[in-house]
Design a protein around this motif. Structure first.
Motif, PDB file in Angstrom:
ATOM      1  N   TRP A 261     109.915  81.418 -19.301  1.00 59.52           N
ATOM      2  CA  TRP A 261     111.241  81.191 -19.814  1.00 59.52           C
ATOM      3  C   TRP A 261     111.727  82.525 -20.603  1.00 59.52           C
ATOM      4  CZ3 TRP A 261     112.980  81.517 -25.085  1.00 59.52           C
ATOM      5  CH2 TRP A 261     114.334  81.221 -25.402  1.00 59.52           C
ATOM      6  N   GLU A 286     110.654  70.826 -18.523  1.00 58.85           N
ATOM      7  CA  GLU A 286     111.280  71.770 -19.110  1.00 58.85           C
ATOM      8  C   GLU A 286     112.135  71.138 -20.250  1.00 58.85           C
ATOM      9  OE1 GLU A 286     114.190  74.917 -17.301  1.00 58.85           O
ATOM     10  OE2 GLU A 286     112.763  74.456 -15.863  1.00 58.85           O
ATOM     11  N   ASN A 287     112.151  71.907 -21.412  1.00 59.39           N
ATOM     12  CA  ASN A 287     113.275  71.418 -22.339  1.00 59.39           C
ATOM     13  C   ASN A 287     112.621  70.151 -22.900  1.00 59.39           C
ATOM     14  OD1 ASN A 287     115.341  73.473 -22.128  1.00 59.39           O
ATOM     15  ND2 ASN A 287     116.074  72.546 -20.553  1.00 59.39           N
TER      16      ASN A 287
END
Ligand SMILES: *Cc1c(COP(=O)(O)O)cnc(C)c1O
Length: 347
Positions: A261, A286-287
């Motif tokens: 990232w 992700e996230n």
């Protein structure tokens, strides 16, 4: 003191049990506390519910023995049956009930000399195809089991749904019909004890499945088995840790192993004391967010063994030592929460 911790809200579990009982008022309730009570701590949960439920369901004999050794006398049921290396005398001495799902178990029981010592649950495979006797052989096996001297009569009957969390599937109705057909085919009805097929999904969504005994697991802990929440259930677990440090981070810089990232902007990153060594999954989407000071902030970069990094934003006011909560707000996180702590237990 541990930094990464699990907090269990007993009142939430009590609330959930009461709610589930109301849904099936004429059924007994076996609380499933396998896998360390879905990581909520089996002894704590067993003590909390000992006189509030009709039994506990477990996966391993060693778990059941631990419960008995804590002076809990509530009925205990081994959902996967005894294993062939298990000491049958332990089941008898500790008064532990067991599912019976295969020929090898019946063979073993046939060679036992004692009379009426073991309470059993005949496991019928109505369509899960994991454990249990197939319908076409079930009457023959049920009769063989009933002829074992050591087995107490009547014999309880247990089955399990494969798709009760899918309200559009016809599988649940088929499995129920299979169960009914089996019960109808038993000539000597006095041999039929209690009957149970509903775990959480059946209990919440398929009223006709309640039968004599319901067996909720995940709902006790406040988690919906469906892809939508059940507002009446209260999550019992909070999984949390704290911020170790807050660091300045510049646009274009990556963070962590593999540099997976890169920040698009100048920001502040928080380093949190939680990693896969604590049981947090390494392969999160992700996230995936965490909760810090009431805000959802995303995890960035790869999960390390003892740390994760979150993007707090350039203007954040958070400080080292602030609490970080994993997964209390939405169903994805709730699910992750349960997975990660199951991993912890394996260490
Ligand atoms: C795990 C299990 C349950 C509980 O299932 P939930 O979906 O968590 O309610 C009930 N019965 C059997 C046989 C199980 O293996």
């Amino acid at each position: 003191m541990a930094i990464a911790t699990i907090e269990v809200d007993r009142n939430a579990i009590l609330h959930n049990v009461n709610y589930l009982k109301q849904l099936a008022p004429s059924s007994e309730l076996i609380a499933i506390i396998k896998a360390n009570a879905y990581a909520h701590g089996k002894l704590g949960v067993a003590k909390l519910l000992a006189d509030k439920v009709d039994g506990f369901g477990l996966a391993r004999l060693s778990e059941a023995v631990e419960i008995r050794n804590a002076n809990i006398s509530t009925p205990l049921i081994l959902l996967e049956g005894f294993f062939l290396h298990d000491d049958l005398n332990l089941l008898i001495d500790y008064n532990i009930q067991t599912a019976i799902h295969c020929d090898e178990q019946i063979d073993r029981l046939q060679s036992e000399a004692g009379q009426n010592l073991l309470t059993v649950w005949f496991q019928l495979d109505t369509g899960m195809h994991r454990l249990g006797f197939r319908p076409e052989e079930a009457i023959e096996k049920f009769t063989a089991l009933a002829n074992c001297k050591v087995v107490r009569k009547p014999i309880n009957i247990i089955s399990h749904f494969s798709s009760a969390d899918d309200l559009t599937s016809s599988q649940t109705t088929k499995q129920l019909a299979q169960l009914t057909h089996f019960l109808d085919s038993i000539a000597d009805k006095t041999l039929i004890g209690k009957c149970s097929i509903a775990a959480t999904g059946g209990l919440l969504a398929w009223e006709q499945s309640h039968k004599n005994v319901i067996r909720p697991g995940i709902a006790l802990y406040g988690v919906s088995p469906f892809d939508y929440p059940i507002p009446e259930l209260k999550p019992a677990m909070t999984f949390k840790s704290e911020l170790i440090v807050i660091r300045q981070h510049k646009a274009g810089e990556a963070v962590g192993y593999g540099q997976i990232w890169t920040s698009p902007k100048d920001t502040k990153l928080g380093v949190v004391a939680m990693g896969y060594g604590d049981g947090y999954p390494r392969n999160i989407p992700e996230n995936t967010p965490v909760l810090i000071n009431g805000r959802r902030v995303p995890i960035v970069g790869r999960v390390s063994m003892d740390m994760i990094v979150v993007d707090l934003g350039a203007n954040c006011q958070d400080r080292a030592g602030d609490e970080v909560i994993f997964g209390v707000k939405d169903s994805l996180l709730k699910r992750l929460q349960n997975i990660q702590v199951l991993v912890v237990m394996n260490f």
